[in-house]
Design an enzyme around this catalytic site. Structure first.
Site, PDB file in Angstrom:
ATOM      1  N   LYS A  79      79.135  69.940  79.624  1.00  0.00           N
ATOM      2  CA  LYS A  79      78.337  69.370  80.702  1.00  0.00           C
ATOM      3  C   LYS A  79      79.274  68.908  81.819  1.00  0.00           C
ATOM      4  CE  LYS A  79      74.789  65.697  81.095  1.00  0.00           C
ATOM      5  NZ  LYS A  79      73.985  64.736  80.293  1.00  0.00           N
ATOM      6  N   SER A 154      69.043  65.133  80.666  1.00  0.00           N
ATOM      7  CA  SER A 154      69.847  65.644  81.750  1.00  0.00           C
ATOM      8  C   SER A 154      70.823  66.763  81.344  1.00  0.00           C
ATOM      9  CB  SER A 154      70.663  64.499  82.373  1.00  0.00           C
ATOM     10  OG  SER A 154      71.565  63.953  81.435  1.00  0.00           O
ATOM     11  N   SER A 178      69.264  62.418  76.679  1.00  0.00           N
ATOM     12  CA  SER A 178      69.694  63.593  77.449  1.00  0.00           C
ATOM     13  C   SER A 178      70.292  64.744  76.657  1.00  0.00           C
ATOM     14  CB  SER A 178      70.691  63.173  78.525  1.00  0.00           C
ATOM     15  OG  SER A 178      69.981  62.671  79.619  1.00  0.00           O
TER      16      SER A 178
HETATM   17  N1  GLN Z   1      66.048  60.754  80.890  1.00  0.00           N
HETATM   18  C1  GLN Z   1      66.829  59.559  80.717  1.00  0.00           C
HETATM   19  C2  GLN Z   1      67.167  58.956  82.052  1.00  0.00           C
HETATM   20  O1  GLN Z   1      66.823  59.535  83.016  1.00  0.00           O
HETATM   21  C3  GLN Z   1      68.023  59.823  79.884  1.00  0.00           C
HETATM   22  C4  GLN Z   1      69.261  60.116  80.631  1.00  0.00           C
HETATM   23  C5  GLN Z   1      70.416  60.337  79.745  1.00  0.00           C
HETATM   24  O2  GLN Z   1      70.327  60.278  78.511  1.00  0.00           O
HETATM   25  N2  GLN Z   1      71.556  60.576  80.345  1.00  0.00           N
HETATM   26  O3  GLN Z   1      67.758  57.920  82.140  1.00  0.00           O
END
Ligand code: GLN
EC number: 6.3.5.7
Length: 480
Positions: A79, A154, A178
């Protein structure tokens, strides 16, 4: 031997490489070809490293000499919020557009040392904020199972890369879901390890008390292989804990079948898609038929974890992102004086979602509001953790759907932050409590001739990834 990437896993590729059925170079070329054919539509990658073949060549030499590390010759992607020495790392933000890493993140160094072929860096929501990969400053990623849908986020690029056959395994990061939610949307396995088991050194920080790096892969066995490479103490991350703590815990492995807790109170929060719930119940039934014991449990405060998360996370975000001021990193926009430099650089460099969270974060930390928001959220955090401690006295693992929905359409939630945040309802509690959790593909639904994947999530006590792998393999067995 012809390389059939559709049916290849990390484990089987390792066997073939060692048996000399194909070389790391041939394997890498097969994946580069898949990427060339598919990534134009999917856009899982932000960059394919031009020296991928060099990694493969080096792995081939080691394999021949019998000095191959665990992941020798295995194509992997990371990532875009993890540092890979000499490469760009942008966290999918404009503010880091031309930033090049000066060192390897510890997790990256570990997979490199194990012989992995670094294929490229994958797309993500900007600074890992989002559930759809739509907030990337460098374009959206499409779900390989249905290109009209999002891959989740994400770590959507990592999940899509694995799902489309663009790599064998990838690293993602998980602050509130994420790794697990995109794994669920793309039909792959995603593990968020115990907080502290994988070093965060070299991970561009989002919310430091919640962030954790973990693997995305096609099978539980593959996720386990990668996890075993990246975990462990790191003197550069004071929250990482020593390896021997795992040995102490794993010595107590429950042999045989497991007791699976179903938190009925938490599942009744509403908002779960009917087909997701039906699929979840079917999977639980199959696990029961396979000899596991199912027990209803209570997690009375879990439904408040999301609200606590959306206070704690932005508070930490606002502190962590203060360093992007145009002076030290990336983009620099010159104004009349230093204050204007900061303001204009940040206004130009950050996207809407990042700005929203910085504003929220500074608000909840501001004097006069600190106790009622941040203070209260931390009390809720303790209550959620204590719910888990109580539950794990009577069950080995807890099962919930990974996300309340399956992959939604591109654009469907992008202008509705609250809807987007609700995606995290089932994943956030594990981050809040620091416990490990895994998403396993458990079913699918057919929409317009396309099979849309659905994932199921398991959570275990601290350091008990071993239980997650065991139960995950049970799910794989009953699924087929
Ligand atoms: N969807 C969650 C957020 O927007 C998780 C993000 C993440 O785990 N980096 O904060």
């Amino acid at each position: 031997m012809k390389i059939d990437t559709d049916n290849l896993t990390v484990a089987s590729a390792m066997r073939h490489l060692r048996a000399g059925d194909f070389s790391a170079r041939e394997l890498t070329e097969a994946y580069l070809k898949n990427i060339e054919e598919r990534d134009r539509d999917i856009h899982a990658y932000l960059e394919i490293f031009d020296d991928a073949i060099e990694f493969a060549r080096a792995a081939d030499v080691k394999i021949k000499k019998g000095e191959a590390g665990v992941l020798a010759g295995i194509p992997m992607a990371v990532k875009d919020n993890m540092l890979v020495e000499g490469k760009y790392a942008t966290a999918a933000s404009k503010i880091l557009k031309n930033y090049r890493s000066t060192y390897d993140a510890t997790a990256v160094k570990k997979i490199k040392d194990a012989g992995a072929v670094m294929l490229g860096r994958t797309n993500m929501d900007e600074f890992a904020m989002g559930s759809s990969t739509e907030s990337s400053a460098y374009g959206i990623t499409r779900n390989p199972r249905d290109e009209s849908r999002v891959p989740g986020g994400s770590s959507g690029g990592s999940a899509a890369a694995v799902s489309m056959g663009g790599v064998l395994a990838a690293l993602g990061s998980d602050t509130g879901g994420s790794i697990r939610q995109p794994a669920s949307f793309c039909g792959v396995v995603g593990l968020k390890p115990t907080y502290g088991s994988v070093s965060r050194h070299g991970l561009i920080a989002m919310a430091s008390s919640l962030d954790q790096i973990g693997p995305l892969a096609k099978t539980v066995e593959d996720a386990e292989l990668v996890f075993n490479v990246i975990k462990g103490f790191d003197r550069y991350d004071s929250t990482s804990f020593p390896e021997d703590m795992y040995h102490a815990k794993n010595a107590q492995v429950a042999a045989g079948k497991h007791t699976i807790g179903i938190p009925a109170d938490f599942l009744s929060v509403g908002g779960i898609d009917a087909q997701v719930l039906e699929s979840f119940n079917r999977s639980v039934g199959a696990l029961k038929d396979a000899g596991n014991e199912i027990r209803e449990i209570a997690l009375p405060h879990a439904k408040h974890a999301l609200a606590a998360y959306y206070i704690i996370m932005p508070a930490e975000v606002s502190a962590n992102l203060a360093r992007f001021d145009g002076v030290r990193y990336g983009l620099y926009n010159s104004g009349a004086d230093l204050a204007t430099d900061y303001a204009s650089t940040r206004a130009r460099g950050f996207g809407d979602e990042v700005r929203r969270r910085i504003l929220l974060g500074t608000y909840v930390l501001s004097s006069g509001y600190y106790d009622s928001y941040y203070g209260t959220a931390n009390i809720v955090r303790d209550m959620v953790a204590s719910d888990f401690r109580d539950a794990f006295k009577i069950v080995d693992v807890i099962a919930v759907p990974t996300a309340p929905t399956f992959a939604f359409k591109i654009g469907e939630k992008n202008n509705n932050p609250l809807q987007m945040y609700l995606e995290d309802i089932f994943t956030v509690p594990a981050n809040i409590a620091g416990i490990p959790a895994i998403s396993i593909p458990s079913g699918s639904i057919e929409i317009n001739t396309k099979l849309i994947p659905i994932g199921m999530q398991f959570m275990a006590p601290h350091l008990r990834e071993d239980i997650l792998f065991a139960i995950g393999k049970d799910v794989e067995a009953v699924r087929s």
